[in-house]
Design an enzyme around this catalytic site. Structure first.
Site, PDB file in Angstrom:
ATOM      1  CD  GLN A  41      -3.167  -0.465  -0.620  1.00 18.57           C
ATOM      2  OE1 GLN A  41      -3.182   0.414  -0.066  1.00 18.57           O
ATOM      3  NE2 GLN A  41      -3.731  -2.153  -0.306  1.00 18.57           N
ATOM      4  CB  SER A  42       4.426   1.915  -1.350  1.00 19.23           C
ATOM      5  OG  SER A  42       5.060   3.129  -1.643  1.00 19.23           O
TER       6      SER A  42
END
Ligand SMILES: *Cc1c(COP(=O)(O)O)cnc(C)c1O
Length: 286
Positions: A41-42
């Site tokens: 989920q960067s």
């Protein structure tokens, strides 16, 4: 509040400031492919993927659901679908997801991808995690020019180019730059000092920042990087219910949780700036 959640590009966030300079270097180098890495989920991977699409560059990211140092974090983690993952897919970013492991394994996987693609004839531009190279940090040296005087600046700190750029600008002034750490490892201050040395080299200056120049508060990491708990959710609700402004669970929510506690303790006082670093797509992967 400095609203970097509203920087605009690809749903906003602090990473857009770094990409301004990173993409410039990528294009100048003649690369046709950008390779990076990050947790699934960067926010950086999402904004980089969108920037590469606009610049006509292919982008590959090596990724893990939740990289770790010694052992996986035990707090509530984000989902590995929705949120940034959905946006990455819309931009055409290529994610190469591997089983959970250490940060070092994820960095090594990115390097292996870069070498693999070079052997196929591609020209690769490598971007370190979070865009934290000297050029990335320069984006935040420039950002510091946008604000009037504050006694304190408080924000979420992780891969370090946000913190390093701001500290670099305000070193030796009356403005105190305080990062709320979102990673539990105290050694990150050494990495930030190294990044500051790279900035010295890039800019031809001689600031020589040391690890002790970086103020970091590690009390709000919770159960570890990439996870969140009830106290962070409380800070997110407080901001939403008093200002109608949303924070994310991995970075800006922890930073605001820290700001509230530091104000209560009297550690920070006077004119305080909360630098909202964005991260909102992660709310849709909770
Ligand atoms: C990446 C990120 C940070 C931390 O910035 P660094 O420059 O990596 O230290 C803070 N907040 C959000 C929302 C982020 O995505």
């Amino acid at each position: 509040m400095k609203r970097d959640d509203l920087t605009g590009f690809a749903m906003g966030g602090n990473k857009g400031r770094k990409l301004e300079y990173l993409l410039g270097e990528a294009l100048e180098s003649g690369a046709d492919l950008v390779v990076t890495c990050g947790s699934i989920q960067s926010n950086f991977v999402r904004q980089l993927g969108a920037a590469c699409a606009v610049a006509g560059l292919r982008c590959i990211a090596s990724s893990m659901a939740l990289p770790y140092e010694d052992a996986p974090a035990t707090g509530t983690r984000l989902k590995d679908s929705g949120g940034n993952v959905l946006l990455n897919d819309l931009c055409g970013l290529e994610m190469e997801v591997m089983p959970d492991g250490t940060w070092e394994e994820m960095y090594a996987a990115a390097e292996a991808i870069a070498v693999r693609e070079e052997s196929k004839g591609h020209r690769v531009y490598r971007v370190p995690i979070g865009g934290s190279s000297a050029r990335g940090a320069y984006g935040f040296v420039k950002a510091a020019e946008e604000i009037p005087h504050f006694d304190w600046i408080v924000f979420a700190s992780s891969s370090g180019s946000t913190h390093t750029g701001l500290q670099y600008f305000f070193q030796g002034t009356t403005t105190q730059v305080l990062g709320i750490a979102c990673d539990p490892e105290p050694e990150i201050a050494n990495d930030f000092a190294e990044l500051a040395h790279d900035l010295d080299a890039l800019l031809g200056t001689d600031k020589h920042l040391r690890p002790t120049d970086f103020k970091l508060d590690f009390r709000f990491v919770g159960d570890g990087y990439g996870t969140y708990g009830e106290s962070t959710l409380g800070a997110i609700r407080k901001m939403a219910r008093t200002e109608g402004i949303f924070l994310d669970p991995i970075y800006s929510g922890k930073a605001f949780e820290g700001l509230l506690q530091l104000a209560k303790e009297g550690t920070i006082a006077g004119k305080v700036l909360f630098w909202h670093t964005g991260g909102l797509p992660a709310l849709f992967a909770m």
